[in-house]
Design an enzyme around this catalytic site. Structure first.
Site, PDB file in Angstrom:
ATOM      1  N   ASP A  63       0.836  -1.180   0.000  1.00  0.00           N
ATOM      2  CA  ASP A  63       0.000   0.000   0.000  1.00  0.00           C
ATOM      3  C   ASP A  63       0.885   1.250   0.000  1.00  0.00           C
ATOM      4  OD1 ASP A  63      -2.520   1.225   0.185  1.00  0.00           O
ATOM      5  OD2 ASP A  63      -2.177   1.605   2.302  1.00  0.00           O
ATOM      6  N   THR A  96      -2.939   5.447  -4.135  1.00  0.00           N
ATOM      7  CA  THR A  96      -1.858   6.230  -3.547  1.00  0.00           C
ATOM      8  C   THR A  96      -0.533   6.019  -4.281  1.00  0.00           C
ATOM      9  OG1 THR A  96      -1.520   4.463  -1.922  1.00  0.00           O
ATOM     10  CG2 THR A  96      -2.901   6.286  -1.267  1.00  0.00           C
ATOM     11  N   THR A  97      -0.289   4.791  -4.730  1.00  0.00           N
ATOM     12  CA  THR A  97       0.947   4.535  -5.467  1.00  0.00           C
ATOM     13  C   THR A  97       0.880   5.229  -6.822  1.00  0.00           C
ATOM     14  OG1 THR A  97       0.842   2.349  -4.461  1.00  0.00           O
ATOM     15  CG2 THR A  97       2.564   2.700  -6.076  1.00  0.00           C
ATOM     16  N   ASP A 392      -9.174  -0.062   1.022  1.00  0.00           N
ATOM     17  CA  ASP A 392      -9.059   0.406  -0.358  1.00  0.00           C
ATOM     18  C   ASP A 392     -10.335   0.091  -1.122  1.00  0.00           C
ATOM     19  OD1 ASP A 392      -6.536   1.156   0.267  1.00  0.00           O
ATOM     20  OD2 ASP A 392      -5.499  -0.181  -1.127  1.00  0.00           O
TER      21      ASP A 392
END
Ligand code: ADP
Ligand code: MG
Length: 535
Positions: A63, A96-97, A392
């Site tokens: 994550d 987020t990545t 998520d």
């Protein structure tokens, strides 16, 4: 007479200053390094990172935001990227990545433009124009999703869970996430409202991820305070009290002098009477379960047990709020005020033993506006990662429902956007054109990385992917398992539109901001004699 030039100091001693090109390069380098670090975790075939904090605590995750938070980044420009992933996490909970990787690539591409002596403000302007255009394009090719289209919602959840440690129970977790969101979401004047505080995720190691379950109600990490209390209460009437069932008030320092034993007995009797009265008060309302935010005295526990009431003490404030929402009860802070109307209702309240610990399950609530998910996993680390995957999925499902718009994942959207932006660039003149082209190029980092992480040849994959889009297949994406180009929407790789708009906006803004910096002034470290003595 010659005048000596005196150096002028405008900064305190010990300050560090980097200006112009080197400031820019240095910032870009740091941001790129950070993006590079998380890049290998992107997508279903991404790898995990093992993070060990200063206390030796281990986290294993893929994550983005968790990695970046744990990395304790020091460089100011890199910190700005961490901020991007944090915002993405708060806004959506996923992607987020993606956001950080795009930001890193935008900066990398800008280096080429800087080398061609294009001014940073021109690049920033081009990036801003590209962002506006990207939003337009995204709005054009996003698909609508109906609020009751649970099949698609489950696919969205599964896309979020792809590649997380919880993959084995992907469908199960996603189904749980969809049911939870639909359960607590509210439709107000046609506006979809969802508060993730109303989905409580409890994790317990033991069992497997597939043993996770949705509780249409609340799980409280507490046990009944007295061994002879009932462990199952059907058709429970639930009292929620934020007051102590105790007499001794430690806040008041009173002195009692007792001169003979009978006085002592009278005192104890008096105390017992008061506690009994408190319990009777609860009983009189018809309550069969009591959740108390404060303490419950031993004697009161005994009386409650005698009345057949299941009671828990020192329940967390947040749990009390969730209980109120789930059972439609009201938290009462003055016991005197407690009445039958304040009670909540639950079809069943039970104490169950999970992984060697007692937990209270408040279930079968009629219209719970708050639910719990019990996440299981073979070990603590697995349960943790399953919880993050579930968060998520919940974020993505809620984001899809909020806007009612979805896009195709697996690199399809980024390639289609890059295509559209290149067409747009043609209409521009001069240097902005180059910046918009660089922006388009940057978005391709997503499919390229997905391919790389899956062990595929990124050049082959990208060429084929672009060819498919040129031929009009807007939803062509990468099947990372088979190493082919497929219609990824049909393959069920679906993401909410919001994840892309937010990631692209945030990445673009931070890249522009970093580009505009031409001067880094860092104040000197505190010198030792300024520091307080070490204790
Ligand atoms: P992030 O932190 O950005 O959400 P992830 O590791 O979750 O990073 O990866 C998200 C990317 O993986 C998205 O681009 C998404 O489209 C892609 N993806 C998810 N599932 C699949 C799949 N089955 N096949 C190909 N790509 C996928
Ligand atoms: Mg994700």
């Amino acid at each position: 007479m010659s005048k000596e030039m005196q150096p002028i100091f405008i900064l305190p001693e010990g300050s560090q200053r980097v200006t112009g090109r080197s400031a820019q390069r240095n910032n870009i380098l740091a941001a790129k390094a950070l993006a590079e670090a998380v890049r290998t975790t992107l997508g279903p075939k991404g790898m995990d990172k093992m993070l060990v904090d200063s206390m030796g605590e281990i986290t294993i995750t893929n994550d983005g935001v968790t990695i970046l938070e744990e990395m304790q980044v020091n460089h100011p420009a890199a910190k700005m990227l961490v901020e991007v992933s944090r915002t993405q996490e708060e806004e959506i909970g996923d992607g987020t990545t993606t956001a950080v990787v795009i930001a890193g690539e935008l900066l990398k591409q800008s280096e080429n433009l800087l080398d061609q002596d294009i001014h940073p403000t021109v690049i920033a302007r081009g990036y801003r124009m590209a962002t506006v255009k990207a939003h337009e394009l995204l709005a054009e090719f996003a698909d609508d999703i109906a609020r009751d289209d649970t099949d698609t919602l489950i696919k969205i959840g599964m896309t979020a869970i792809n590649g997380k440690g919880a993959e084995s129970a992907q469908e199960k977790l996603s189904t749980i996430a969809v049911r939870a969101v639909l359960r607590v979401a509210e439709q107000k004047d046609g506006v979809f409202e969802f508060d993730d505080d109303h989905v409580k995720i409890e994790k317990k190691a033991g069992g497997g991820v597939e043993d996770s379950e949705l509780i249409e109600g609340i799980i409280i990490e507490k046990e009944a305070v007295h061994p002879s209390m009932p462990r199952i209460v059907k058709n429970a009437k639930v009292a929620l009290v934020d007051a102590a069932f105790e007499i001794r008030n430690t806040e008041i320092d009173a002195k009692i002098s007792i001169t003979d034993p009978s006085q002592m007995q009278a005192f104890i009797d008096q105390e017992e009477k008061m506690l009994r009265a408190m319990v009777s008060k609860v009983k009189a309302t018809g309550a069969s379960v009591l959740f108390c935010q404060k303490g419950i005295d031993d004697i009161a526990q005994h009386f409650l047990a005698k009345e057949g009431i299941l009671a828990c003490r020192r329940v967390k404030k947040s749990d009390m709020e969730s209980l109120a929402l789930a059972t439609s009860g009201r938290v009462v802070s003055n016991l005197e005020d407690l009445s039958a109307e304040d009670l909540g209702a639950a079809g069943q309240v039970t104490e169950r033993r999970i992984a060697g610990e007692e937990m209270i399950f408040v279930t079968e609530c009629t219209n719970p506006k708050s639910v719990s998910i019990l996440v299981r996993g073979g070990t603590d680390h697995i349960a943790d990662e399953a919880k993050r995957a579930l968060t998520d999925a919940i974020g993505d499902i809620a984001a899809a429902l909020k806007l009612g718009k979805v896009v195709t994942g697996a690199g399809a959207t980024e390639i289609e956007l890059a295509r559209g932006l290149r067409v747009y660039a043609e209409t521009l003149s001069g240097r902005e054109q180059l910046a918009v082209q660089a922006f388009a190029q940057s978005l391709e980092i997503i499919p390229r990385t997905l391919a790389e992480n899956a062990g595929l040849d990124p050049i082959d994959v990208l060429t084929e992917l672009k060819a498919a889009h040129d031929a009009g297949s807007k939803k062509a994406g990468i099947d990372v398992h088979a190493g082919k180009i497929v219609n990824s929407f049909d393959a069920g790789v679906i993401e909410p539109l919001r994840i892309k708009t937010q990631a692209i906006t945030a990445a673009s803004e931070v890249a522009q901001m970093i580009l505009r910096i031409d001067d880094v002034i860092a104040s000197g470290q505190e010198t030792e004699h300024n520091m307080p003595p070490e204790s």
